[in-house]
Design a protein around this motif. Structure first.
Motif, PDB file in Angstrom:
ATOM      1  N   ASP A 108      71.728  10.849  49.270  1.00  0.00           N
ATOM      2  CA  ASP A 108      72.886  10.009  49.008  1.00  0.00           C
ATOM      3  C   ASP A 108      73.703  10.612  47.882  1.00  0.00           C
ATOM      4  O   ASP A 108      73.154  11.027  46.859  1.00  0.00           O
ATOM      5  N   ASP A 109      75.043  10.659  48.039  1.00  0.00           N
ATOM      6  CA  ASP A 109      75.864  11.365  47.053  1.00  0.00           C
ATOM      7  C   ASP A 109      75.856  10.684  45.693  1.00  0.00           C
ATOM      8  O   ASP A 109      76.054  11.341  44.674  1.00  0.00           O
ATOM      9  N   SER A 110      75.623   9.373  45.649  1.00  0.00           N
ATOM     10  CA  SER A 110      75.574   8.692  44.359  1.00  0.00           C
ATOM     11  C   SER A 110      74.396   9.198  43.528  1.00  0.00           C
ATOM     12  O   SER A 110      74.498   9.316  42.297  1.00  0.00           O
ATOM     13  N   GLN A 111      73.287   9.528  44.188  1.00  0.00           N
ATOM     14  CA  GLN A 111      72.141  10.083  43.476  1.00  0.00           C
ATOM     15  C   GLN A 111      72.473  11.475  42.929  1.00  0.00           C
ATOM     16  O   GLN A 111      72.104  11.821  41.812  1.00  0.00           O
ATOM     17  N   ARG A 112      73.183  12.260  43.742  1.00  0.00           N
ATOM     18  CA  ARG A 112      73.595  13.590  43.276  1.00  0.00           C
ATOM     19  C   ARG A 112      74.496  13.482  42.058  1.00  0.00           C
ATOM     20  O   ARG A 112      74.349  14.232  41.079  1.00  0.00           O
ATOM     21  N   GLU A 113      75.447  12.549  42.070  1.00  0.00           N
ATOM     22  CA  GLU A 113      76.359  12.390  40.940  1.00  0.00           C
ATOM     23  C   GLU A 113      75.620  11.942  39.682  1.00  0.00           C
ATOM     24  O   GLU A 113      75.954  12.379  38.569  1.00  0.00           O
ATOM     25  N   GLN A 114      74.618  11.072  39.841  1.00  0.00           N
ATOM     26  CA  GLN A 114      73.830  10.650  38.686  1.00  0.00           C
ATOM     27  C   GLN A 114      73.070  11.838  38.092  1.00  0.00           C
ATOM     28  O   GLN A 114      73.006  12.008  36.872  1.00  0.00           O
ATOM     29  N   ALA A 115      72.503  12.677  38.962  1.00  0.00           N
ATOM     30  CA  ALA A 115      71.769  13.852  38.496  1.00  0.00           C
ATOM     31  C   ALA A 115      72.718  14.849  37.853  1.00  0.00           C
ATOM     32  O   ALA A 115      72.398  15.449  36.814  1.00  0.00           O
ATOM     33  N   PHE A 116      73.891  15.046  38.454  1.00  0.00           N
ATOM     34  CA  PHE A 116      74.914  15.933  37.899  1.00  0.00           C
ATOM     35  C   PHE A 116      75.292  15.479  36.495  1.00  0.00           C
ATOM     36  O   PHE A 116      75.340  16.282  35.548  1.00  0.00           O
ATOM     37  N   GLU A 117      75.543  14.184  36.352  1.00  0.00           N
ATOM     38  CA  GLU A 117      75.891  13.642  35.040  1.00  0.00           C
ATOM     39  C   GLU A 117      74.768  13.877  34.030  1.00  0.00           C
ATOM     40  O   GLU A 117      75.019  14.259  32.873  1.00  0.00           O
ATOM     41  N   GLY A 118      73.524  13.655  34.444  1.00  0.00           N
ATOM     42  CA  GLY A 118      72.404  13.844  33.545  1.00  0.00           C
ATOM     43  C   GLY A 118      72.263  15.274  33.079  1.00  0.00           C
ATOM     44  O   GLY A 118      72.044  15.547  31.887  1.00  0.00           O
ATOM     45  N   LEU A 119      72.388  16.221  34.007  1.00  0.00           N
ATOM     46  CA  LEU A 119      72.260  17.634  33.651  1.00  0.00           C
ATOM     47  C   LEU A 119      73.345  18.071  32.674  1.00  0.00           C
ATOM     48  O   LEU A 119      73.098  18.874  31.771  1.00  0.00           O
ATOM     49  N   PHE A 120      74.548  17.530  32.829  1.00  0.00           N
ATOM     50  CA  PHE A 120      75.667  17.971  32.003  1.00  0.00           C
ATOM     51  C   PHE A 120      75.736  17.238  30.661  1.00  0.00           C
ATOM     52  O   PHE A 120      76.146  17.822  29.655  1.00  0.00           O
ATOM     53  N   THR A 121      75.360  15.964  30.636  1.00  0.00           N
ATOM     54  CA  THR A 121      75.602  15.179  29.420  1.00  0.00           C
ATOM     55  C   THR A 121      74.384  15.063  28.521  1.00  0.00           C
ATOM     56  O   THR A 121      74.518  14.648  27.364  1.00  0.00           O
ATOM     57  N   HIS A 122      73.177  15.370  29.028  1.00  0.00           N
ATOM     58  CA  HIS A 122      72.014  15.371  28.142  1.00  0.00           C
ATOM     59  C   HIS A 122      72.244  16.390  27.025  1.00  0.00           C
ATOM     60  O   HIS A 122      72.755  17.488  27.268  1.00  0.00           O
ATOM     61  N   ARG A 123      71.879  16.041  25.826  1.00  0.00           N
ATOM     62  CA  ARG A 123      72.081  16.947  24.692  1.00  0.00           C
ATOM     63  C   ARG A 123      70.892  17.913  24.615  1.00  0.00           C
ATOM     64  O   ARG A 123      69.907  17.671  23.927  1.00  0.00           O
ATOM     65  N   TRP A 124      71.018  19.027  25.323  1.00  0.00           N
ATOM     66  CA  TRP A 124      69.943  20.013  25.387  1.00  0.00           C
ATOM     67  C   TRP A 124      69.818  20.738  24.057  1.00  0.00           C
ATOM     68  O   TRP A 124      70.827  21.122  23.461  1.00  0.00           O
ATOM     69  N   ASN A 125      68.582  20.947  23.609  1.00  0.00           N
ATOM     70  CA  ASN A 125      68.439  21.589  22.301  1.00  0.00           C
ATOM     71  C   ASN A 125      68.642  23.097  22.344  1.00  0.00           C
ATOM     72  O   ASN A 125      68.648  23.749  21.297  1.00  0.00           O
ATOM     73  N   ASP A 126      68.838  23.674  23.557  1.00  0.00           N
ATOM     74  CA  ASP A 126      69.253  25.078  23.641  1.00  0.00           C
ATOM     75  C   ASP A 126      70.753  25.186  23.896  1.00  0.00           C
ATOM     76  O   ASP A 126      71.256  26.226  24.310  1.00  0.00           O
ATOM     77  N   GLU A 127      71.482  24.071  23.618  1.00  0.00           N
ATOM     78  CA  GLU A 127      72.945  23.985  23.755  1.00  0.00           C
ATOM     79  C   GLU A 127      73.420  24.244  25.185  1.00  0.00           C
ATOM     80  O   GLU A 127      74.517  24.725  25.408  1.00  0.00           O
ATOM     81  N   GLY A 128      72.565  23.914  26.153  1.00  0.00           N
ATOM     82  CA  GLY A 128      72.973  24.006  27.557  1.00  0.00           C
ATOM     83  C   GLY A 128      72.774  25.371  28.177  1.00  0.00           C
ATOM     84  O   GLY A 128      73.242  25.619  29.293  1.00  0.00           O
ATOM     85  N   GLU A 129      72.048  26.261  27.497  1.00  0.00           N
ATOM     86  CA  GLU A 129      71.881  27.618  28.029  1.00  0.00           C
ATOM     87  C   GLU A 129      71.134  27.620  29.358  1.00  0.00           C
ATOM     88  O   GLU A 129      71.527  28.305  30.310  1.00  0.00           O
ATOM     89  N   THR A 130      70.047  26.857  29.453  1.00  0.00           N
ATOM     90  CA  THR A 130      69.263  26.852  30.686  1.00  0.00           C
ATOM     91  C   THR A 130      70.008  26.156  31.819  1.00  0.00           C
ATOM     92  O   THR A 130      70.076  26.674  32.936  1.00  0.00           O
TER      93      THR A 130
END
Length: 439
Positions: A108-130
């Motif tokens: 379902d595309d709503s699940q994809r959008e939630q995952a997309f948002e999580g991957l982009f907006t989580h504050r990764w401690n490697d500043e998003g490198e991975t």
């Protein structure tokens, strides 16, 4: 490694999952196993897609919760790393469209959008490198000699533009609820590019690779309204017709980070130089030289949008144009790395051919070390341009004139006449259209 089966870590909200602790133990074990894999080991489409979805969903729901039982970033990195190795799966995550789909992968595309948002907006401690591994290939593969790879990257970027600028996704990405202290300001609702800096750089590389499309797309439709939507990627010249607001929104993501804002300013400046050289050197049509004006307008508009967004967060005015200009003047870097990327985008777009000035620069026939950011005056035509101009002619006005004489006559007449780049741009456009250059 893996097939189309539904391998899952957490693909539904952990708030409603009674087996959360069990899943956490399984996720940690999976992370430990994936952490021992070599970089060339790639998961199947189904495994990679579901792993990306589950990790992104988890980051969206629990990644910043502070829960002692939550997965740490270090435990999520192997999951993200393995998930991002399959570019067909990445294509789906970024676009919502399956590329070489497998049976059993029906999301379902709503699940994809939630995952997309999580991957982009989580504050990764490697500043998003991975996590930037999900997006880096969109620019890296664009000029691949393999047609399938380059086409996938071009169509992938068009789909990514749709995802990142559609509906309420920009609001979610620009106002993440993340607390951040920066430059004496304390943000409660930072943009993802303010803290996931490596991910911001990945977007900056996309901007460079598609700068011709940003500069030369239509601004108004037949009803004099701003254009909307994202068109299809045209492999022959790399062009994508993108709506005015969509382009400005994407550029606003770059404006949220000081480093990528200055990189965008450098790209705009370099595009001005290359477009002018192409126009003067090859006698291209005046329409060909209009892109830099559009690009500058989008850049200015995106800065204003970012200023307004920061005002809503801080409750006080932040002039991003003044901030970025200050950094640009004092810390702008060497443009040599950008020349092949921007030059290739421009030359593909205008189909100028191997004899053009841009292709000559890209092919290394001019010394790239002589390129530099302009310092606010009209003395930017020295170095490699001078050699080219002295042996070229302006043939499209009433009389044939040496290109170098044509340019230096303008510089001699108008040096220090105008105050802003926009005024000079208007004046130069009039001049190369065989006017007198006065506005």
């Amino acid at each position: 490694m893996g097939g189309p089966g539904r391998t899952q870590v957490l693909t539904s909200s952990p708030h409603r999952n009674p087996h959360r602790n069990l899943y956490m133990d399984e996720a940690r074990a999976l992370s430990q196993m994936f952490g021992q894999t070599t970089d060339d080991l790639q998961g199947g489409y189904g495994l990679s897609t579901n792993l990306a979805l589950s990790t992104g969903s988890y980051a969206n729901y629990w990644g910043d919760s502070g829960d002692d039982h939550a997965l740490t970033d270090a435990q999520m990195y192997p999951l993200v790393d393995v998930a991002s190795r399959n570019k067909d799966a990445n294509y789906f995550m970024l676009t919502g469209t399956h590329h070489n789909p497998e049976l059993g992968v029906d999301i379902d595309d709503s699940q994809r959008e939630q995952a997309f948002e999580g991957l982009f907006t989580h504050r990764w401690n490697d500043e998003g490198e991975t996590v930037s591994q999900f997006t880096d290939w969109l620019s890296e593969d664009l000029d691949s000699d393999d047609y399938q790879e380059s086409s996938r990257a071009g169509r992938g970027f068009a789909g990514f533009m749709e995802t990142i600028t559609d509906d309420d996704m920009p609001e979610k990405l620009m106002n993440t609820g993340t607390h951040l202290k920066e430059g004496g300001n304390e943000y409660q609702n930072a943009s993802f590019t303010q803290y996931n800096i490596e991910l911001a750089h990945s977007l900056s590389d996309m901007f460079d690779a598609h700068v011709y499309s940003f500069a030369n797309g239509d601004v108004y439709d037949t009803n004099d309204q701003f254009t909307q939507g994202i068109g299809q990627y045209r492999h022959s010249d790399g062009f994508i017709q993108m709506g005015t607001e969509e382009r400005a929104t994407f550029m606003q993501f770059l404006m949220g980070n000081d480093e990528t804002a200055v990189e965008a300013a450098e790209t705009v400046d370099l595009y001005h130089q290359m477009e002018s050289a192409t126009f003067l050197g090859g006698g291209a049509s005046a329409e060909t030289s209009r892109g830099s004006g559009t690009l500058q307008g989008l850049f200015d508009h995106s800065l204003k949008m970012e200023s307004e967004s920061r005002y809503q967060d801080l409750g006080e005015q932040v002039d991003r144009e003044e901030e970025v200009t200050g950094i640009f003047v004092t810390e702008a870097g060497n443009l040599s790395e950008k020349i092949p990327v921007v030059g290739t985008a421009l030359s593909k777009g205008i189909e100028h051919g191997k004899d053009g000035i841009v292709e000559a620069i890209v092919d290394g026939e001019f010394d790239k070390t002589e390129w530099s950011v302009r310092s606010g005056n009209l003395n930017w035509l020295d170095g490699p341009f001078e050699t080219f101009m002295r042996y070229s002619e302006v043939t499209w006005c009433a009389t044939v004139e040496n290109a170098w004489d044509f340019v230096t006559a303008y510089v001699d007449e108008f040096e220090d006449t105008y105050e802003t780049q926009a005024e000079y741009l208007e004046s130069i456009e009039d001049y190369v259209d065989c006017g007198d250059g006065r506005i």
